[in-house]
Design a protein around this motif. Structure first.
Motif, short mmCIF file in Angstrom:
data_model
loop_
_atom_site.label_atom_id
_atom_site.label_comp_id
_atom_site.label_asym_id
_atom_site.label_seq_id
_atom_site.Cartn_x
_atom_site.Cartn_y
_atom_site.Cartn_z
N ALA A 119 2.55 14.79 4.93
CA ALA A 119 2.47 13.43 5.40
C ALA A 119 1.72 12.60 4.22
N VAL A 120 2.49 11.43 4.02
CA VAL A 120 2.14 10.47 2.86
C VAL A 120 2.04 9.40 3.41
N LEU A 121 0.90 8.50 2.95
CA LEU A 121 0.58 7.24 3.20
C LEU A 121 -0.01 6.40 1.94
N ILE A 122 0.47 5.09 1.62
CA ILE A 122 0.10 4.50 0.56
C ILE A 122 -0.66 3.39 0.99
N LEU A 123 -1.78 3.06 0.40
CA LEU A 123 -2.87 1.94 0.69
C LEU A 123 -2.79 1.28 -0.65
N ALA A 124 -3.00 0.05 -0.29
CA ALA A 124 -3.14 -1.01 -1.53
C ALA A 124 -4.04 -2.37 -1.09
N ASP A 125 -4.71 -2.78 -2.02
CA ASP A 125 -5.16 -4.26 -1.74
C ASP A 125 -3.98 -5.28 -1.51
N GLU A 126 -4.64 -6.56 -1.26
CA GLU A 126 -3.68 -7.48 -0.85
C GLU A 126 -2.63 -7.64 -1.89
N GLU A 127 -3.01 -8.23 -2.97
CA GLU A 127 -2.21 -8.55 -3.87
C GLU A 127 -0.94 -7.47 -4.18
N THR A 128 -1.51 -6.29 -4.45
CA THR A 128 -0.63 -5.07 -4.69
C THR A 128 0.48 -4.78 -3.40
N ALA A 129 -0.16 -4.94 -2.10
CA ALA A 129 0.53 -4.57 -1.11
C ALA A 129 1.68 -5.56 -1.05
N TYR A 130 1.42 -7.04 -1.16
CA TYR A 130 2.62 -7.96 -0.86
C TYR A 130 3.40 -7.87 -2.31
N SER A 131 3.07 -7.29 -3.39
CA SER A 131 4.18 -7.02 -4.49
C SER A 131 4.87 -5.84 -4.24
N LEU A 132 4.41 -4.97 -3.47
CA LEU A 132 5.34 -3.70 -3.11
C LEU A 132 6.26 -3.98 -1.68
N CYS A 133 5.66 -4.91 -0.82
CA CYS A 133 6.43 -4.98 0.61
C CYS A 133 6.27 -6.11 1.16
N ASP A 134 7.12 -6.53 2.12
CA ASP A 134 6.74 -8.00 2.69
C ASP A 134 6.11 -7.64 3.99
N HIS A 135 6.03 -6.62 4.56
CA HIS A 135 5.08 -6.44 5.63
C HIS A 135 4.34 -5.41 5.99
N PRO A 136 3.16 -5.43 5.14
CA PRO A 136 2.43 -4.30 5.17
C PRO A 136 1.48 -4.65 6.43
N VAL A 137 0.88 -3.34 6.64
CA VAL A 137 -0.07 -3.17 8.01
C VAL A 137 -1.45 -3.16 7.60
N ARG A 138 -2.22 -4.10 8.19
CA ARG A 138 -3.73 -4.27 7.65
C ARG A 138 -4.72 -3.11 8.68
N ILE A 139 -5.66 -2.59 7.77
CA ILE A 139 -6.44 -1.66 8.47
C ILE A 139 -7.65 -2.52 8.45
#
Lengths: 157, 456
Positions: free
Chosen positions: B236-256
């Motif tokens: 299994a794989v999960l990709i985590l990111a900071d806010e700027e990166t998250a929104y540059s990669l996708c429109d609907h990230p989920v926050r931890i």
């Protein structure tokens, strides 16, 4: 050509996908360190526990399984003989043990409460049917030693 | 007695927000000789970057990564030390830095915790967490002894070489103190096996009746085979990111919003009593009458202090006041039916001693107040240990993104794993889910992480 290699070739279990069997056969050298004293104690039919000697320690509990140092103040502990009678705190009978298991099955595992001891040591019942609250006494395997925790067992009082 | 100092219970905080942007899985099998561990990780990774509706190409994701976390429980099983190094290379991330995390059954949760810490602190901005386990190189009996190597080798492992038995000792005591009907426990097994029927990834789906579970052979009484988790191969794989990166990669990230860990002694034997650590939805009054009858101390063998610790920290970190009200979804580490009931209490779904009501009330079902283990759980779907805690979070992320159907209902996805989508298929997408919680758990409760996720 043949390349001369030591040992037998690995057995092929399946060709597609390729699966082979690697042989492993060696011993692990298990060092007990300071806890060896406990296993020496079993040979003399004694249950050796440890208690903190630090006057400042807030807990000064009696530990069994023993620890060489106190988890509450990190000071050295002293070895003390614990009672060899107990009551069963909980139990479960092992029917499908893992591979290296040496006792016979079904094997009733028990956790025991010993007066004055702050822990509930895991062991097994040599005879009888386990019940929570059942009084038991320690028995010791002093011949054909395993020098493991299996040298200690319990029977109904 | 365990006594806390003034800083011991400090509530963790992130310096900056942490998001989940993509997840990927393999299917899970008892044996998987067709694919090496590296290939399984690659497959899960490709699903993460290719199938999560990212706004960028897979290559752009690769160029965004700056730190990796690897998650594998037991080097014994894979017979390969530093397997993380092989997989890091296989995924093409050399020479970026990486770390491998190991905390037994909670390895997946702890790995995500380590990745979240890296993002939250500013150490990294885009971190894949890659987990896997290969448990098919040895027989089940040897596999059980490997798992039992995670008990104390001096004082426990020789006693059965069987972890289910160590849980069963706790289960017996829990039953003695709380007298949960076997039927209630069987319902948990039936529920999770059934939900696994709707997962193309699942290893052990099945529609069982309560009678089937009650008549099933015992592994170590009071636990029967159908009440125990599976042994799996998969990743299994999960990709985590900071806010700027998250929104540059996708429109609907989920926050931890929180991820916290607790521990307790590896040897259950060594657990000493203490006052009950109260969650935000409990008071002293909750437990005024608790210590009576067979209940003489807490946590004893009936409760997992590690789970309570992790929940205490995570709920306070995320501002959770009442888990049943505040969460829309839950994934527990249902290694065994009774340990699941114990966990319901540890994380405050019901007060101690009343965990059974969470099942009996219907709360835990898809239609209930807090649908639990819609993934099929460890009993129905998988326990490829290093992947488990990551897989739980991937499933929850898809739920919060409204993508459950995309990843479960497409017949082509079933065909990918050589399966046919069942005719009696049900969608388990929870409508409008906003907040979810996952429990990752090791040992007989030696390590536990509690993660709180929120739709961003």
């Amino acid at each position: 050509m043949t390349i001369e290699l030591n040992g037998t070739s690995a057995e092929v279990l399946n060709e597609e996908p390729l699966v082979i069997k690697n042989l492993k056969n060696w011993h692990h050298i298990h060092s007990y360190g300071g806890l060896g004293k406990f296993f020496h104690g079993l040979r003399k039919r004694k249950l050796l526990a440890t208690r903190c000697t630090n006057a400042e320690c807030q807990e000064k509990r009696l530990w069994l399984p023993p620890r060489c140092q106190c988890p509450d103040c990190w000071h050295d502990m002293e070895w003390v003989e614990a009672p060899t009678v107990a009551t069963i705190y909980t139990h479960s009978t092992v029917l499908y043990p893992g591979a290296p298991f040496r006792a016979s099955i079904p094997c009733p595992l028990i956790s025991v409460e010993i007066e004055g001891v702050c822990t509930k040591m895991m062991s097994y019942l040599k005879e009888g049917k386990p019940e929570i609250g059942m009084p038991v006494r320690a028995v010791f395997n002093t011949e054909a030693l395993t020098n493991t925790i299996l040298d200690l067992a319990w029977v109904p009082q | 007695m365990i006594r806390f100092g003034p800083k011991n219970l400090r509530i963790p905080k992130f310096e900056r927000p942490v998001y989940m942007v993509a997840g990927g899985l393999t299917d899970y099998r008892k044996r998987y000789p067709e694919k090496s561990s590296s290939e399984l990780c690659m497959e899960a990774f490709r699903m993460a970057v290719e199938e999560n509706d990212l706004k960028v190409t897979a290559e752009e994701v690769r160029r965004s990564v700056n730190w990796c976390v690897y998650s594998q429980f037991a080097d014994h099983f894979g017979d390969q030390l530093l397997a993380a190094s092989k997989i890091h290379d296989y995924l093409g991330f050399d020479p970026l830095g990486n770390i491998e995390v190991k905390t037994g059954g909670a390895t997946g949760g702890s790995s995500v915790l380590a990745a979240a810490q890296a993002v939250a602190s500013g150490y990294a901005s885009c971190v894949p967490v890659v987990g896997w386990e290969r448990m098919d190189e040895v027989s089940t009996k040897v596999g059980n002894s490997y798992i039992a190597s995670a008990a104390c080798k001096d004082f426990e492992s020789e006693l059965g070489w069987m972890y289910a038995s160590y849980y069963a000792l706790m289960a017996r005591r829990y039953q003695y103190e709380n007298k949960v009907p076997r039927e209630t426990l069987a319902r948990i097994a039936c529920k999770n096996h059934e939900y696994a029927c709707y997962s193309p990834y699942s290893q052990n789906p099945g529609k069982y009746t309560i009678e089937d579970v009650l008549n099933n052979d015992m592994v170590s009484d009071p636990l029967s085979f159908l009440e125990c988790c599976v042994m799996s191969v998969g990743a299994a794989v999960l990709i985590l990111a900071d806010e700027e990166t998250a929104y540059s990669l996708c429109d609907h990230p989920v926050r931890i919003t929180a991820i916290c860990g607790g521990t307790h002694t590896l040897r259950t034997a060594d657990r000493r009593p203490m006052p009950i650590l109260l969650l935000p939805n409990e008071t002293e009054e909750t437990y005024r009458d608790y210590f009576k009858g067979q209940r003489t101390e807490w946590p004893g063998f009936s409760s997992f202090l590690a789970s309570r610790m992790a929940a205490y920290l995570a709920y306070n970190m995320a501002g959770i006041k009442d888990p049943i009200e505040d969460f829309d979804l839950l994934e527990t580490h249902d290694a065994f039916t009774i340990s699941d009931v114990q966990t319901y209490e540890d994380i405050g779904l019901r007060p101690y001693g009343r965990g059974r009501e969470f099942i009996e009330s219907g709360d835990a079902y898809f239609e209930g107040r807090l649908p639990t283990n819609l993934s099929g759980g460890l009993i129905g779907t998988m326990h490829a240990v290093g992947a488990t805690g990551i897989w739980q979070l991937v499933e929850l992320m898809w739920q919060l993104q409204g993508k459950w159907d995309k990843f479960h209902a497409d017949p082509e996805r079933w065909a990918r794993y050589g399966k046919k989508k069942p005719e009696e298929f049900r969608s388990l997408q929870v409508p409008n889910a906003k907040r979810a919680c996952a429990i990752s758990h090791a040992g007989t409760g030696s390590h536990v992480t509690v993660t709180v996720l929120e739709k961003a």
